[in-house]
Every structure is written in C-alpha cells, then in structure tokens.
Design a protein around this motif. Structure first.
Motif, PDB file in Angstrom:
ATOM      1  N   SER A  35     -38.461  36.068  24.179  1.00 60.79           N
ATOM      2  CA  SER A  35     -38.917  36.257  22.794  1.00 60.79           C
ATOM      3  C   SER A  35     -38.933  34.955  22.004  1.00 60.79           C
ATOM      4  CB  SER A  35     -38.020  37.270  22.078  1.00 60.79           C
ATOM      5  OG  SER A  35     -38.071  38.533  22.702  1.00 60.79           O
TER       6      SER A  35
ATOM      7  N   HIS B 227     -52.122  40.689  20.897  1.00 61.74           N
ATOM      8  CA  HIS B 227     -53.108  40.587  19.824  1.00 61.74           C
ATOM      9  C   HIS B 227     -53.817  39.236  19.880  1.00 61.74           C
ATOM     10  CE1 HIS B 227     -54.363  39.881  15.565  1.00 61.74           C
ATOM     11  NE2 HIS B 227     -54.787  41.137  15.705  1.00 61.74           N
ATOM     12  N   LYS B 228     -53.050  38.160  20.006  1.00 65.64           N
ATOM     13  CA  LYS B 228     -53.642  36.825  20.080  1.00 65.64           C
ATOM     14  C   LYS B 228     -54.532  36.690  21.308  1.00 65.64           C
ATOM     15  CE  LYS B 228     -52.482  31.901  20.094  1.00 65.64           C
ATOM     16  NZ  LYS B 228     -53.474  31.572  21.139  1.00 65.64           N
TER      17      LYS B 228
ATOM     18  N   SER C 234     -56.037  45.472  16.446  1.00 63.11           N
ATOM     19  CA  SER C 234     -55.096  45.586  15.337  1.00 63.11           C
ATOM     20  C   SER C 234     -53.687  45.672  15.898  1.00 63.11           C
ATOM     21  CB  SER C 234     -55.397  46.828  14.499  1.00 63.11           C
ATOM     22  OG  SER C 234     -56.694  46.740  13.938  1.00 63.11           O
ATOM     23  N   LEU C 235     -52.750  45.066  15.194  1.00 62.83           N
ATOM     24  CA  LEU C 235     -51.378  44.985  15.698  1.00 62.83           C
ATOM     25  C   LEU C 235     -50.702  46.346  15.859  1.00 62.83           C
ATOM     26  CD1 LEU C 235     -49.639  41.890  14.053  1.00 62.83           C
ATOM     27  CD2 LEU C 235     -49.683  42.482  16.477  1.00 62.83           C
TER      28      LEU C 235
ATOM     29  N   ASP D  44     -42.202  43.646  19.289  1.00 60.49           N
ATOM     30  CA  ASP D  44     -42.964  42.949  18.255  1.00 60.49           C
ATOM     31  C   ASP D  44     -43.598  41.668  18.800  1.00 60.49           C
ATOM     32  OD1 ASP D  44     -43.717  42.402  15.384  1.00 60.49           O
ATOM     33  OD2 ASP D  44     -42.411  40.686  15.732  1.00 60.49           O
ATOM     34  N   VAL D  45     -42.816  40.900  19.534  1.00 56.18           N
ATOM     35  CA  VAL D  45     -43.327  39.657  20.112  1.00 56.18           C
ATOM     36  C   VAL D  45     -44.431  39.955  21.117  1.00 56.18           C
ATOM     37  CG1 VAL D  45     -42.749  37.739  21.662  1.00 56.18           C
ATOM     38  CG2 VAL D  45     -41.266  38.277  19.724  1.00 56.18           C
TER      39      VAL D  45
ATOM     40  N   ALA E  15     -46.430  42.551  21.220  1.00 60.77           N
ATOM     41  CA  ALA E  15     -47.634  43.021  20.524  1.00 60.77           C
ATOM     42  C   ALA E  15     -48.397  41.840  19.920  1.00 60.77           C
ATOM     43  CB  ALA E  15     -47.253  44.016  19.439  1.00 60.77           C
ATOM     44  N   ARG E  16     -47.670  40.901  19.336  1.00 64.72           N
ATOM     45  CA  ARG E  16     -48.333  39.732  18.752  1.00 64.72           C
ATOM     46  C   ARG E  16     -48.978  38.860  19.824  1.00 64.72           C
ATOM     47  NH1 ARG E  16     -44.718  36.598  16.725  1.00 64.72           N
ATOM     48  NH2 ARG E  16     -42.814  37.825  16.620  1.00 64.72           N
ATOM     49  N   ARG E  17     -48.339  38.757  20.981  1.00 66.39           N
ATOM     50  CA  ARG E  17     -48.933  37.992  22.089  1.00 66.39           C
ATOM     51  C   ARG E  17     -50.221  38.659  22.573  1.00 66.39           C
ATOM     52  NH1 ARG E  17     -43.494  36.950  25.753  1.00 66.39           N
ATOM     53  NH2 ARG E  17     -42.615  35.229  24.534  1.00 66.39           N
TER      54      ARG E  17
ATOM     55  N   SER F 231     -49.077  47.770  19.300  1.00 70.93           N
ATOM     56  CA  SER F 231     -47.644  47.998  19.435  1.00 70.93           C
ATOM     57  C   SER F 231     -47.359  49.403  19.947  1.00 70.93           C
ATOM     58  CB  SER F 231     -46.957  47.782  18.089  1.00 70.93           C
ATOM     59  OG  SER F 231     -45.562  47.908  18.206  1.00 70.93           O
TER      60      SER F 231
END
Length: 220
Positions: A200, A154-155, A165-166, A147-148, A150-152, A170
């Motif tokens: 994380s 994405h940003k 898209s997240l 999750d972390v 994927a968010r990194r 992921s």
C-alpha cells in the motif's frame, strides 16, 4: 523437484503483482508467466462466443482449445492481438466467474507448468504458490488496501482511455475478493510458507527490490 527456480507472486486483483512480477523477471533475466491472462483469454472467448459461465463443459473446452501466443507485452488469441480486450472490467469479472471451475483449472494446469524453463520463472496469479508451483523457491503473497487497489485500477483504466469511476471499481474489487476467497477450488489464500507483503505504501521499485533481496538470500 525441478532444478528450474520459480518465484511465485500471488495476491488479490490490483495488488500490483503483475507489474512487480515483470520487474523481478526482467532484473533476473527469467521467463514471466501471467497466469491470470490464461483465464482472461478463456473469459474473452466465452464472452465472444456467448458461452455462459454456468456451462462448465463448454468453458473447459474453450480452455483446452485456446490458440494463444505471448509476444513481449502483447497477447494473441487465434492470431488476433487481444491484449487490450483482456483488461476490460467485463473480461476481468467473467474471468473471476469461471476461475472456480475445477475442470477448467485442470485443463490449464499443465499449460502453466510448461512455462517453467531455464534459467527460471516468475509467475503471478492467485494460486501459483499454493497449487501450480508448490515447490517454488520463493513465494510472495502481495496485498494492498482496497482503497489503494481501487485507485490503482482506476488509473490503469484511465491511462488506457477507458472511462471508470472509483466507487464502482471499489465495489467490484471487494466482490471479486470475496468470490476468489470463497471458491472451493484453489481459493485466494497465502501459501503457509509465503512471505506476506503489503504494498500500500511502497513504490513498485521498492517492492521489486525487497523480493529480489529475499530471493538472493535463499539462493546464495
């Protein structure tokens, strides 16, 4: 064993190893090698040349004939700045597809080892400690939750103006992890003597500080 020290930082995609490795290298005044960029360069060349990942001979030839130059934060292929093109998802996926090719890995191995120059080297990828620099002074296996990561990622893409898209990111990371871990040649795995670090819940400067502390203890 070479007298030139190496810090090898390995880990899965989007674990932060590139940013961390650059920070460690800058703090120590060492050279920096983003080994994954070499595979991304071959991937980009294969995409542009319409070379299938299944054509191992042609892909390996691309790796052998790369005309690459690293200038600060920019990467040039045959004189053209391709830095931004290297970090698209298409290029990352193709890099993961060609990375298991044994002939290609052999062709790029000496190129990677040639970056080991005084006063020292910080290298990041997936097999720096296990294959490329097995005698590294310090080996770190850097991880983070899916999750972390994927968010990194994405940003990172949004900051570059790339729509993303997240959920698909992921899924792509999970699939890439599975491919990298399952490949028969240089799989994604922590070296037995690597220090494992989950980033994380840590900021980049905290991770850099931890690695610098471990390294200085080993070289005192």
């Amino acid at each position: 064993m070479s007298a030139v020290p190496v810090i090898a930082i390995d880990g899965p995609s989007a674990s932060g190893k590139g940013t961390v490795a650059k920070g460690v290298a800058a703090a120590l005044g060492y050279h920096y090698l983003e080994s994954g960029a070499l595979y991304r360069l071959v991937a980009l060349a294969s995409l542009r040349g319409n070379v299938s990942p299944a054509d191992h001979a042609r892909v390996t030839r691309l790796g052998s004939e790369l005309e690459v130059t690293f200038e600060g934060e920019r990467i040039f292929l045959s004189g053209q700045d391709v830095t931004d093109a290297l970090y698209t998802e298409d290029c990352g996926t193709r890099a993961s597809e060609i990375a298991p090719i044994a002939q290609l890995r052999a062709a790029l191995l000496e190129r990677q080892r040639a970056f080991r120059r005084p006063p020292g080297l910080v290298a990041d990828s997936r097999d720096m400690g296990s294959v490329v620099f097995p005698d590294a002074t310090l080996k770190v296996f850097l991880t983070a939750s899916l999750d972390v990561r994927a968010r990194r990622r994405h940003k990172q893409l949004i900051d570059k103006g790339i729509h993303a898209s997240l959920a698909p990111l992921s899924r792509d990371l999970a699939e890439r992890d599975a491919r990298d871990a399952a490949r028969s040649v240089a799989p994604l795995v922590a070296a037995p003597d690597a220090v494992q670090l989950d980033s994380s819940d840590l900021a980049i400067d905290e991770v850099v500080g931890l690695i610098l502390g471990w390294y200085r203890k080993r070289t005192q």
